[in-house]
Design a protein around this motif. Structure first.
Motif: not given
Lengths: 234, 234
Positions: A197-198, A200-202, A204-205, A207-210, A212
């Motif tokens: 999951q981490v 595949m959906f990297n 998003f990471s 997007a979460i931290v702006d 990065a």
DNA sequence: CGAATCACGAGAACTTGATTATCGTCCGTC
DNA sequence: GACGGACGATAATCAAGTTCTCGTGATTCG
């Protein structure tokens, strides 16, 4: 559908052995015709998302593109989500096969190296296409998008679709454990999900931290591998 | 008939007295009135997802529930996605505040312990409500669902919304690094996203692997913490 | 051979939900 | 007391999925 023998009509999908040969003829034509039609829908959908940066498609578009009719579509698919599911299953199969191939060619001797290759390559496949180079037909981020929809709306079906990928990962993990490179006290079942999951959906990471996003796919993949294997601890 | 006074009817359930008092009485400038209206929409939406296991709500429902009109809704929100964004921001703020509180009370002396508390508690908050106990108004999994929509559709806005949570995590991480419990060679920016993401969307992990649900929230949280800190490596 | 059946295309119709537009009223201001 | 803006009620519009209806060519069956 009440006036036929219960032998042929009842099963559309699995059940391989049966007495296929006996009825091979009549069944065969009907089945292949149906499969052909289904495939045409799938292909049309694939085509649609391949072209342009289409983030989504409508059932109408698929129908038109496939040269078939709405009626047929709903005859073969219970709804759009079944088409999505079909696409997704196919995509997971394809992706897994490609991964396996890359691992066999690039993966090193050690089981950990093979695991490493899995993580890095899968990471790249799930990455949105970087501007610049035209990729082959790798609708990966699209796959990811669908994965989301399916995971939220139809968890059971999606987990079924994920089986090939999960199996591959699990094999590699087990081999690496046997080789002593990975902790043997792991609950593999419990660890596989988060890791896949981490990766595949990297997307998003970032997007979460702006801010990065400044790593190349390769660097990001290696960084993630580092953390996954070594953890955050000192 | 829906033309009651706006003072009592808007909030039926729990007691977020919030800013109603202030508005109802003294200050009635255009701005506070507007904020009041916006807040009524937000509250109505919150209410809707709190009740039942509603996975989604329509704009109409929100409008009706809030006792206002569609016209007003679109006057104050550019569209449904802005409402979602508003809800999401508020939710992140609330969640972060609650996390901070729990960390201050339950977190241990050591910075790592505080980080540990963050991970475990945030994990629990993002978990779907277990059958059995009636929770307080913690629409967490709903939050998670929205997070997805927003992350895919409006990455920039969502990353802004995530700021409080990210800041908190980063503080804890930095403190733990200074204390020598966490690797000092980490790119904090690059690590925060994946960690938060793997916690928040943990639900998916279970869905990917199918039969990986048999841990209690507490055990799952501890297991994840273990992997995050120690990694997979032997 | 002719009628029943079937698979299918063409397209209209229905449904839900978001968004926009229209109309009238209430309310504070000048 | 008229004016203008904010607001509620409600209708209209739009998009997308889903269902329904009809017509036609092919196949089958009596």
């Amino acid at each position: 559908m009440s006036k036929e023998e219960p032998d042929t009509a009842a099963n559309g999908a699995d059940a391989p052995s049966w007495r296929e040969q006996a009825v091979a003829r009549s069944l065969d034509s009907a089945r292949t015709r149906a499969e052909n039609r289904v495939q045409r829908f799938l292909d049309a959908a694939l085509e649609l998302m391949a072209e342009g940066d289409r983030k989504d498609f409508t059932v109408q578009e698929v129908v038109e593109r496939s040269g078939q009719s709405l009626r047929s579509f709903y005859q073969y698919f219970g709804g759009k989500h079944e088409l999505l599911l079909g696409l997704f299953e196919e995509s997971v199969r394809t992706t897994t096969a490609q991964l396996a191939k890359r691992i066999d060619s690039k993966g090193g001797e050690e089981p950990v190296d093979r695991l490493h290759t899995f993580v890095v390559e899968y990471y790249k496949m799930c990455q949105p296409p970087r501007k610049g180079k035209g990729r082959e037909a790798l609708p990966s981020p699209i796959l990811v998008r669908f994965a989301l929809q399916l995971l939220t709306a139809h968890p059971a079906e999606s987990s079924r679709a994920f089986v090939p990928l999960v199996s591959l990962f699990d094999e590699l993990l087990l081999a690496a454990i046997d080789a002593g490179a990975i902790r043997s006290d792991l609950n593999r079942q419990a660890v596989t999900g988060p890791v896949l999951q981490v990766i595949m959906f990297n997307t998003f990471s970032s997007a979460i931290v702006d801010g990065a996003d400044d790593l190349s796919a390769q660097d990001g993949a290696e960084a993630l591998w580092d953390v996954v294997v070594n953890g955050l601890g000192a």
